[in-house]
Write an enzyme that holds these catalytic residues in place. Structure first.
Site, PDB file in Angstrom:
ATOM      1  N   SER A  88      14.337  -3.247  30.091  1.00  0.00           N
ATOM      2  CA  SER A  88      15.112  -3.037  31.314  1.00  0.00           C
ATOM      3  C   SER A  88      16.380  -2.262  30.972  1.00  0.00           C
ATOM      4  O   SER A  88      16.875  -2.338  29.842  1.00  0.00           O
ATOM      5  CB  SER A  88      15.488  -4.382  31.941  1.00  0.00           C
ATOM      6  N   TYR A  96      19.395 -12.735  30.779  1.00  0.00           N
ATOM      7  CA  TYR A  96      18.406 -11.663  30.926  1.00  0.00           C
ATOM      8  C   TYR A  96      18.897 -10.390  30.247  1.00  0.00           C
ATOM      9  O   TYR A  96      18.152  -9.742  29.506  1.00  0.00           O
ATOM     10  CB  TYR A  96      18.146 -11.406  32.407  1.00  0.00           C
TER      11      TYR A  96
END
Length: 263
Positions: free
Chosen positions: A142, A155
């Protein structure tokens, strides 16, 4: 038996399902993996079969090392080969950047168990067979790990770890195995909608499209297209973390006023 084989974790929905279908259309047999979404996984498997692939549907949580090894053993038992691993399984919590009290050690541990440890365990189980096939690994990371922004601190940290691991693996597994990562920005999938709610999703999507140079959010198919290229092409590409963020990392354009000639 001449078809290549790809194992795609988290391939019941979203990016994983789109990747599995795209590889099936490119002539790969596909391992569909899921942890909870059995009905959607069966739909993904049916789509791959309709595209001409032989398939294997396997439930397993990548944070469980025994489950990772069992998936690989089942793959080898069915086809006697493994050519590509796509580490797509991942989780987050949508706590926001500054909501510290919503985060605790259990949340950190669980996100790292799936996103980081799970990736490593799948790689470890697959490496001997990928080396034999001169295969490849694609990690679905990501922009969170590249830019330090995202749904939550654990995350962001987990995807940063995945990017670093990608670089290490690319060095240590060469020349037999290529290792790369894709780093999407905003993706228009159910995963994101479920995390922030439909109304917030629409607001974020509009903002994203108004502030990125390419003025669009990623679809699952956009991300899958890049993964498939890294798997089925890109013969001289390894150790890359490719940003699929419509140029968000470039920042907003700054319009500099022109000056008259000679001044």
């Amino acid at each position: 038996m001449n078809r290549k084989v790809a194992l795609v974790t988290g391939s019941a929905t979203g990016v994983g399902a789109a990747t599995a279908l795209g590889l099936a259309e490119r002539g790969y047999n596909i391992v569909i993996n899921y942890s909870k979404s059995e009905a959607e996984a069966k739909e993904s498997e049916a789509a791959c079969r309709a595209a001409g692939a032989d398939t294997l549907l396997l439930q397993g949580d990548v944070s469980d090392d025994a489950a990772c090894r069992a998936m690989v053993e089942a793959t080898l038992a069915k086809w006697q080969r493994l050519d590509a691993l796509v580490n797509n399984a991942g989780i987050t919590t949508f706590a926001g950047g500054g909501n510290w009290e919503a985060l605790d050690a259990d949340i950190f541990h669980r996100i790292f168990e799936v996103n980081v440890l799970g990736t490593f365990q799948m790689v470890r189980a697959c490496v001997p067979h990928l080396k034999a096939a001169q295969g490849c690994i694609v990690n679905v990371s990501s922009v969170a790990g590249a830019l330090g922004i995202g749904s939550s601190v654990p995350y962001i940290a987990s995807k940063g770890a995945m990017n670093s691991m990608t670089l290490h693996l690319a060095r240590t597994l060469a020349p037999e195995v290529r290792v790369n990562a894709v780093c999407p920005g905003m993706i228009t999938t159910r995963w994101f909608v479920d995390g922030v709610g439909q109304e917030n999703f629409e607001k974020l999507k509009t903002q994203y499209e108004q502030t990125t140079p390419l003025a669009r959010a990623c679809t699952a198919e956009d991300v899958a297209e890049s993964i498939i290229w890294l798997v089925d092409g890109a013969r001289t590409v390894t150790g890359e973390t490719i940003l699929l963020d419509s140029g968000m990392h470039l920042g907003r354009a700054v319009n500099v006023p022109a000056r008259d000639a000679g001044k």
